[in-house]
Design a protein around this motif. Structure first.
Motif, PDB file in Angstrom:
ATOM      1  N   CYS A 221      -1.608  -2.457   4.093  1.00 57.58           N
ATOM      2  CA  CYS A 221      -2.099  -1.076   4.226  1.00 57.58           C
ATOM      3  C   CYS A 221      -2.888  -0.697   2.989  1.00 57.58           C
ATOM      4  N   THR A 222      -3.758  -1.592   2.548  1.00 56.10           N
ATOM      5  CA  THR A 222      -4.645  -1.287   1.423  1.00 56.10           C
ATOM      6  C   THR A 222      -6.065  -1.155   1.973  1.00 56.10           C
ATOM      7  N   PRO A 223      -6.966  -0.486   1.227  1.00 53.84           N
ATOM      8  CA  PRO A 223      -8.345  -0.366   1.697  1.00 53.84           C
ATOM      9  C   PRO A 223      -8.992  -1.744   1.874  1.00 53.84           C
ATOM     10  N   GLY A 224      -9.736  -1.911   2.959  1.00 59.29           N
ATOM     11  CA  GLY A 224     -10.359  -3.202   3.250  1.00 59.29           C
ATOM     12  C   GLY A 224     -11.118  -3.809   2.083  1.00 59.29           C
TER      13      GLY A 224
ATOM     14  N   VAL B  54      -3.761  -3.652   8.823  1.00 60.05           N
ATOM     15  CA  VAL B  54      -4.056  -2.312   9.356  1.00 60.05           C
ATOM     16  C   VAL B  54      -5.357  -1.772   8.761  1.00 60.05           C
ATOM     17  N   SER B  55      -5.992  -2.561   7.889  1.00 59.45           N
ATOM     18  CA  SER B  55      -7.080  -2.025   7.063  1.00 59.45           C
ATOM     19  C   SER B  55      -8.361  -1.753   7.843  1.00 59.45           C
ATOM     20  N   ASN B  56      -9.145  -0.845   7.279  1.00 55.57           N
ATOM     21  CA  ASN B  56     -10.545  -0.697   7.656  1.00 55.57           C
ATOM     22  C   ASN B  56     -11.372  -0.845   6.398  1.00 55.57           C
ATOM     23  N   SER B  57     -12.632  -1.223   6.598  1.00 56.15           N
ATOM     24  CA  SER B  57     -13.500  -1.467   5.458  1.00 56.15           C
ATOM     25  C   SER B  57     -14.465  -0.303   5.305  1.00 56.15           C
TER      26      SER B  57
ATOM     27  N   GLY C 186       0.824  -1.209   0.000  1.00 54.82           N
ATOM     28  CA  GLY C 186       0.000   0.000   0.000  1.00 54.82           C
ATOM     29  C   GLY C 186       0.851   1.249   0.000  1.00 54.82           C
ATOM     30  N   THR C 187       0.603   2.104  -1.004  1.00 50.82           N
ATOM     31  CA  THR C 187       1.403   3.319  -1.180  1.00 50.82           C
ATOM     32  C   THR C 187       0.675   4.565  -0.689  1.00 50.82           C
ATOM     33  N   GLY C 188      -0.460   4.374  -0.012  1.00 56.27           N
ATOM     34  CA  GLY C 188      -1.239   5.511   0.480  1.00 56.27           C
ATOM     35  C   GLY C 188      -0.595   6.141   1.713  1.00 56.27           C
ATOM     36  N   THR C 189      -1.333   7.043   2.336  1.00 55.62           N
ATOM     37  CA  THR C 189      -0.835   7.767   3.514  1.00 55.62           C
ATOM     38  C   THR C 189      -0.362   6.799   4.589  1.00 55.62           C
ATOM     39  N   VAL C 190      -1.143   5.757   4.824  1.00 54.28           N
ATOM     40  CA  VAL C 190      -0.831   4.833   5.920  1.00 54.28           C
ATOM     41  C   VAL C 190       0.412   4.003   5.607  1.00 54.28           C
ATOM     42  N   GLY C 191       0.447   3.443   4.389  1.00 52.86           N
ATOM     43  CA  GLY C 191       1.611   2.642   4.002  1.00 52.86           C
ATOM     44  C   GLY C 191       2.888   3.450   4.104  1.00 52.86           C
TER      45      GLY C 191
ATOM     46  N   ASN D  24      -5.522   6.920  14.076  1.00 48.76           N
ATOM     47  CA  ASN D  24      -5.093   7.678  12.907  1.00 48.76           C
ATOM     48  C   ASN D  24      -3.637   7.351  12.560  1.00 48.76           C
ATOM     49  N   ASN D  25      -3.277   7.495  11.286  1.00 55.86           N
ATOM     50  CA  ASN D  25      -1.924   7.094  10.863  1.00 55.86           C
ATOM     51  C   ASN D  25      -0.815   7.841  11.605  1.00 55.86           C
ATOM     52  N   GLU D  26      -1.078   9.089  11.996  1.00 50.05           N
ATOM     53  CA  GLU D  26      -0.041   9.853  12.714  1.00 50.05           C
ATOM     54  C   GLU D  26       0.155   9.270  14.110  1.00 50.05           C
TER      55      GLU D  26
ATOM     56  N   GLY E 124       4.944  -1.732  -1.539  1.00 46.98           N
ATOM     57  CA  GLY E 124       4.340  -2.495  -2.627  1.00 46.98           C
ATOM     58  C   GLY E 124       3.119  -1.821  -3.207  1.00 46.98           C
ATOM     59  N   SER E 125       2.967  -1.994  -4.511  1.00 44.87           N
ATOM     60  CA  SER E 125       1.912  -1.342  -5.275  1.00 44.87           C
ATOM     61  C   SER E 125       1.404  -2.304  -6.341  1.00 44.87           C
ATOM     62  N   ARG E 126       0.354  -1.887  -7.076  1.00 42.05           N
ATOM     63  CA  ARG E 126      -0.087  -2.718  -8.202  1.00 42.05           C
ATOM     64  C   ARG E 126       0.936  -2.700  -9.323  1.00 42.05           C
ATOM     65  N   SER E 127       1.757  -1.652  -9.374  1.00 41.27           N
ATOM     66  CA  SER E 127       2.779  -1.570 -10.428  1.00 41.27           C
ATOM     67  C   SER E 127       4.153  -1.377  -9.798  1.00 41.27           C
TER      68      SER E 127
HETATM   69  N1  LIG Z   1      -5.919   7.048   7.151  1.00 44.91           N
HETATM   70  C1  LIG Z   1      -5.737   6.613   8.367  1.00 44.91           C
HETATM   71  O1  LIG Z   1      -5.250   7.347   9.252  1.00 44.91           O
HETATM   72  C2  LIG Z   1      -6.101   5.182   8.700  1.00 44.91           C
HETATM   73  C3  LIG Z   1      -6.158   4.790  10.036  1.00 44.91           C
HETATM   74  C4  LIG Z   1      -6.427   3.449  10.325  1.00 44.91           C
HETATM   75  C5  LIG Z   1      -6.608   2.533   9.301  1.00 44.91           C
HETATM   76  N2  LIG Z   1      -6.566   2.972   7.999  1.00 44.91           N
HETATM   77  C6  LIG Z   1      -6.710   1.969   6.926  1.00 44.91           C
HETATM   78  O2  LIG Z   1      -5.424   1.773   6.354  1.00 44.91           O
HETATM   79  C7  LIG Z   1      -5.562   1.350   4.999  1.00 44.91           C
HETATM   80  C8  LIG Z   1      -4.715   2.237   4.125  1.00 44.91           C
HETATM   81  O3  LIG Z   1      -5.214   3.552   4.139  1.00 44.91           O
HETATM   82  P1  LIG Z   1      -4.710   4.625   3.057  1.00 44.91           P
HETATM   83  O4  LIG Z   1      -5.558   5.823   3.213  1.00 44.91           O
HETATM   84  O5  LIG Z   1      -3.244   4.726   3.091  1.00 44.91           O
HETATM   85  O6  LIG Z   1      -5.102   3.808   1.721  1.00 44.91           O
HETATM   86  P2  LIG Z   1      -5.365   4.253   0.252  1.00 44.91           P
HETATM   87  O7  LIG Z   1      -4.547   5.453  -0.098  1.00 44.91           O
HETATM   88  O8  LIG Z   1      -6.815   4.335   0.001  1.00 44.91           O
HETATM   89  O9  LIG Z   1      -4.812   2.924  -0.493  1.00 44.91           O
HETATM   90  C9  LIG Z   1      -3.850   2.999  -1.414  1.00 44.91           C
HETATM   91  C10 LIG Z   1      -3.370   1.614  -1.798  1.00 44.91           C
HETATM   92  O10 LIG Z   1      -4.462   0.772  -2.181  1.00 44.91           O
HETATM   93  C11 LIG Z   1      -4.127   0.153  -3.430  1.00 44.91           C
HETATM   94  N3  LIG Z   1      -5.336  -0.129  -4.192  1.00 44.91           N
HETATM   95  C12 LIG Z   1      -6.327   0.731  -4.537  1.00 44.91           C
HETATM   96  N4  LIG Z   1      -7.263   0.088  -5.277  1.00 44.91           N
HETATM   97  C13 LIG Z   1      -6.849  -1.196  -5.392  1.00 44.91           C
HETATM   98  C14 LIG Z   1      -7.394  -2.346  -6.033  1.00 44.91           C
HETATM   99  N5  LIG Z   1      -8.561  -2.303  -6.696  1.00 44.91           N
HETATM  100  N6  LIG Z   1      -6.714  -3.501  -5.931  1.00 44.91           N
HETATM  101  C15 LIG Z   1      -5.532  -3.567  -5.263  1.00 44.91           C
HETATM  102  N7  LIG Z   1      -4.975  -2.504  -4.619  1.00 44.91           N
HETATM  103  C16 LIG Z   1      -5.623  -1.339  -4.712  1.00 44.91           C
HETATM  104  C17 LIG Z   1      -3.287   1.205  -4.128  1.00 44.91           C
HETATM  105  O11 LIG Z   1      -2.507   0.576  -5.127  1.00 44.91           O
HETATM  106  P3  LIG Z   1      -1.485   1.417  -6.034  1.00 44.91           P
HETATM  107  O12 LIG Z   1      -0.260   1.582  -5.179  1.00 44.91           O
HETATM  108  O13 LIG Z   1      -1.263   0.551  -7.193  1.00 44.91           O
HETATM  109  O14 LIG Z   1      -2.140   2.720  -6.353  1.00 44.91           O
HETATM  110  C18 LIG Z   1      -2.445   1.728  -2.985  1.00 44.91           C
HETATM  111  O15 LIG Z   1      -1.289   0.950  -2.795  1.00 44.91           O
HETATM  112  C19 LIG Z   1      -7.053   1.424   4.688  1.00 44.91           C
HETATM  113  O16 LIG Z   1      -7.631   0.148   4.837  1.00 44.91           O
HETATM  114  C20 LIG Z   1      -7.583   2.384   5.743  1.00 44.91           C
HETATM  115  O17 LIG Z   1      -8.955   2.193   6.017  1.00 44.91           O
HETATM  116  C21 LIG Z   1      -6.342   4.263   7.685  1.00 44.91           C
END
Ligand SMILES: NC(=O)c1ccc[n+]([C@@H]2O[C@H](COP(=O)([O-])OP(=O)(O)OC[C@H]3O[C@@H](n4cnc5c(N)ncnc54)[C@H](OP(=O)(O)O)[C@@H]3O)[C@@H](O)[C@H]2O)c1
Length: 215
Positions: A67-70, A93-96, A7-12, A135-137, A29-32
């Motif tokens: 660290c990908t969306p649930g 670490v995911s949430n749905s 997961g390359t998002g904020t949390v990852g 929260n991620n912080e 790790g990412s899809r690409s």
């Molecule tokens: N934000 C917070 O503070 C917080 C707190 C607690 C828990 N969480 C949980 O932590 C997790 C990560 O949060 P985030 O905000 O960092 O996530 P995010 O930005 O929504 O997720 C990004 C990642 O998801 C991958 N992704 C998106 N669509 C996909 C698909 N169809 N198939 C496979 N992979 C896919 C992306 O792949 P690419 O790299 O290829 O784009 C990327 O690596 C979530 O489950 C969230 O609910 C978040």
């Protein structure tokens, strides 16, 4: 330790940055393999940081974070050969959340959770649910919330949970504040907790919020 972060998002990136700072070798790790956000993270983080596909990151890690969306976690993990996760601790670490309405709606089953779905999909891995209740912080800097407050873990494998507790201690969580909720079905409660967390964030007007269990 070599650690893979799916997961390359904020949390990852937040968790991966903390891990590199602690001296671990982390692959995001990412899809690409050439994801631009991951490339930027590698460039700005320096030695210890690398990028690859979800499969590359899982193979790299002795321990792996999801660290990908649930709702798409199973899709992400399906791209990883199960042999790459066999015998490894997989921290979920995911949430749905359904974000399609513009507001986060927590999607829940009373008899299932993302962590359990992952555990069923990769039976050879040791799934440990952790960190999704803050929260991620706060995940990597628990001192942002004043006073004593609790973090939860659950999973079927005691050794994997102990490994995660040790890692969380290195993030700054006191051992006595990391509460073990039992087997992986405890993730139903941890994922449902987000319904309350979203309200608590509204109540205090900040993501720097957590709870403490008293009895
Ligand atoms: N934000 C917070 O503070 C917080 C707190 C607690 C828990 N969480 C949980 O932590 C997790 C990560 O949060 P985030 O905000 O960092 O996530 P995010 O930005 O929504 O997720 C990004 C990642 O998801 C991958 N992704 C998106 N669509 C996909 C698909 N169809 N198939 C496979 N992979 C896919 C992306 O792949 P690419 O790299 O290829 O784009 C990327 O690596 C979530 O489950 C969230 O609910 C978040």
């Amino acid at each position: 330790m070599r650690i893979g972060v799916l997961g390359t998002g904020t949390v990852g990136r937040k968790i991966a940055t903390k891990l590199v700072g602690l001296g671990h070798e982390v692959m995001l790790g990412s899809r690409s393999a050439d994801n631009p956000t991951a490339a930027e993270w590698v460039a700005s983080t320096g030695p210890g940081a690398s990028q690859g596909t979800f499969a590359d990151a899982a193979a790299h890690g002795e321990l792996v974070f999801n660290c990908t969306p649930g709702p798409v976690s199973l899709e992400a993990i399906a791209s990883v050969p199960s042999a790459s996760l066999a015998g490894k601790t997989l921290v979920d670490v995911s949430n749905s959340l359904d974000l399609s309405s513009g507001f986060p709606v927590v999607v829940l089953s009373p008899t299932d959770s993302v962590a359990e779905q992952i555990q069923r999909a990769v039976a050879e891995a040791h799934v440990v649910k952790a960190l999704n209740t803050v929260n991620n912080e706060v995940m990597v800097d628990p001192g942002r919330v004043p006073g004593e407050h609790d973090l939860f873990v659950c999973g079927d494998d005691a050794a994997a949970k102990a490994e995660v507790v040790e890692l969380l201690e290195s993030f700054g969580w006191p051992k006595e504040r990391i509460r073990d909720l039992g087997d992986v079905t405890g993730a139903r409660a941890l994922e449902a907790y987000l319904v309350l967390w979203l309200r608590l964030r509204g109540l205090v007007g900040s993501g720097d919020v957590n709870i403490r269990v008293v009895s």
